[in-house]
Design a protein around this motif. Sequence first.
Motif, short mmCIF file in Angstrom:
data_model
loop_
_atom_site.label_atom_id
_atom_site.label_comp_id
_atom_site.label_asym_id
_atom_site.label_seq_id
_atom_site.Cartn_x
_atom_site.Cartn_y
_atom_site.Cartn_z
N TRP A 1 41.18 39.26 49.28
CA TRP A 1 41.64 39.20 47.91
C TRP A 1 40.97 38.16 47.49
N GLU A 2 40.37 37.07 48.08
CA GLU A 2 39.53 36.04 47.48
C GLU A 2 38.12 36.66 47.13
N GLU A 3 37.63 37.50 48.02
CA GLU A 3 36.18 37.89 47.84
C GLU A 3 36.00 39.01 46.56
N LYS A 4 37.14 39.99 46.76
CA LYS A 4 36.99 41.06 45.75
C LYS A 4 38.01 41.31 44.72
N PHE A 5 39.01 40.76 44.85
CA PHE A 5 40.17 41.04 43.83
C PHE A 5 40.73 39.85 42.91
N LYS A 6 40.74 38.85 43.49
CA LYS A 6 41.25 37.53 42.64
C LYS A 6 40.58 37.37 41.40
N ASP A 7 39.32 37.57 41.20
CA ASP A 7 38.67 37.06 39.86
C ASP A 7 38.96 38.46 39.02
N LYS A 8 39.16 39.45 39.22
CA LYS A 8 39.18 40.63 38.24
C LYS A 8 40.77 40.86 38.28
N TYR A 9 41.67 40.28 38.89
CA TYR A 9 43.25 40.87 38.99
C TYR A 9 43.57 40.59 37.56
N LEU A 10 43.45 39.51 36.98
CA LEU A 10 44.11 39.34 35.57
C LEU A 10 43.65 40.17 34.45
N THR A 11 42.41 40.78 34.70
CA THR A 11 41.74 41.78 33.58
C THR A 11 41.95 43.08 34.04
N SER A 12 42.49 43.64 35.13
CA SER A 12 42.78 44.75 35.42
C SER A 12 43.85 45.60 35.15
N GLY A 13 44.80 44.99 34.36
CA GLY A 13 46.06 45.63 34.03
C GLY A 13 46.01 47.24 33.79
#
Length: 402
Positions: free
Chosen positions: A277-289
Amino acid sequence: MKKLQAFVCAFVLFVVFAIALNAVVDNVDFTQPGFSTWYNAAKDRCAPALSANIDDTTMLVMGSSEFNHQKKSKYHIKNMFSKEDMDVLLIGQPYAQSLSHAITLASLAPDMKGKKKVMLLLSPTWFKNEGVKPEAFASRFSDSAYVGMLTNTDIPLATRQAMAERAAELLKDNKDLSKRVNLYNNAVFGKNPGRLRLFEAFFTGWLQSERERSQLSAEVKLNQKVLKKAPGSSQDETVGDSDEMPDWKTWDAMWDEADRDTADDHDNPLNMDERTWEEKFKDKYLTSGNLHRNTRLDGPNEYADLRLFLSVAKAEKLDVEIVILPVNGYWYDYTSLGKSQREYLSDEVAKITSEFGVKLADLSDYSYEPGLLTDAVHPWQKGWVLLDETIFSFYKDEEPAD
């Protein structure tokens, strides 16, 4: 006269090369401890190596990149079972999908004299849009398996032609592979190609197949050295001593232990491994809807490829189980590939397996289970327990526990 002389010269060179190459390759011993669960791309593309590791107790388990995840975990299939408990040959790399596995199965099936069982682990991601992409299929293509498929006369001609046409279409923009595939196809299916053309097809195609066989043989043998290292010296080695393992015959106990092992490590909106989550998903989570808003799971190609796989198995009278792997439901719901779309896939696969009369294990009900997946699709500790039980139950002809 000159054409005839050239033909004879080429033929003599062909025979000399063939004898020399076979003398080297046929003396290669591919049977090494750990080979069957070894994750290695050269292994999976080298049909002779795979064939050499099939005996009367071997079951094929074909999938994709899931075999490369959590290899150090005590729950990973390579660390859970001895060959005496369950003899499985794992075949799967990234981008391996139904068609490449159908070709490999057609090549290997004549060597399956005993167990005659095969399990195919289907990832829902295979079915996105048009199915397997040309570059992905090319990366998994094996000349030796392809030639084995074409020449396996146990498989109906129509099925082999369908696989050949599909392969030719996918590889049409790959200059080298397209030329070889067309030569192979013409040699087997061509209408009155003429002696010189037929010779060219067999000569060029067979030569490339043998070159690949030799090269892959060397690569497999070099890479197999890691299998001989002492335990703990490589991530490919079994982790831990056997007395540290849970009682793998008690699936509920193992599931509970895996649950405890992951309980403190998925404190994120997707219930996946915290590090991932920290390395691959956290940063892009909010823009991936809307990431998968235009993704479909209803394209016909991958379903047709699955039918080819089952047609091969039917012709070879193999016992088959298809497994639909779970995905991270939290992620795909959020990115607009919702549950109803994924259920379409489950329904279509169920129709196909029912048509062919084969077993189906749909694990998609676990798609919202914390601790099951490290990321969007790959198994974590509980995920491996679930897969271990599913594979073991099919191998032993048992029904998995509810």
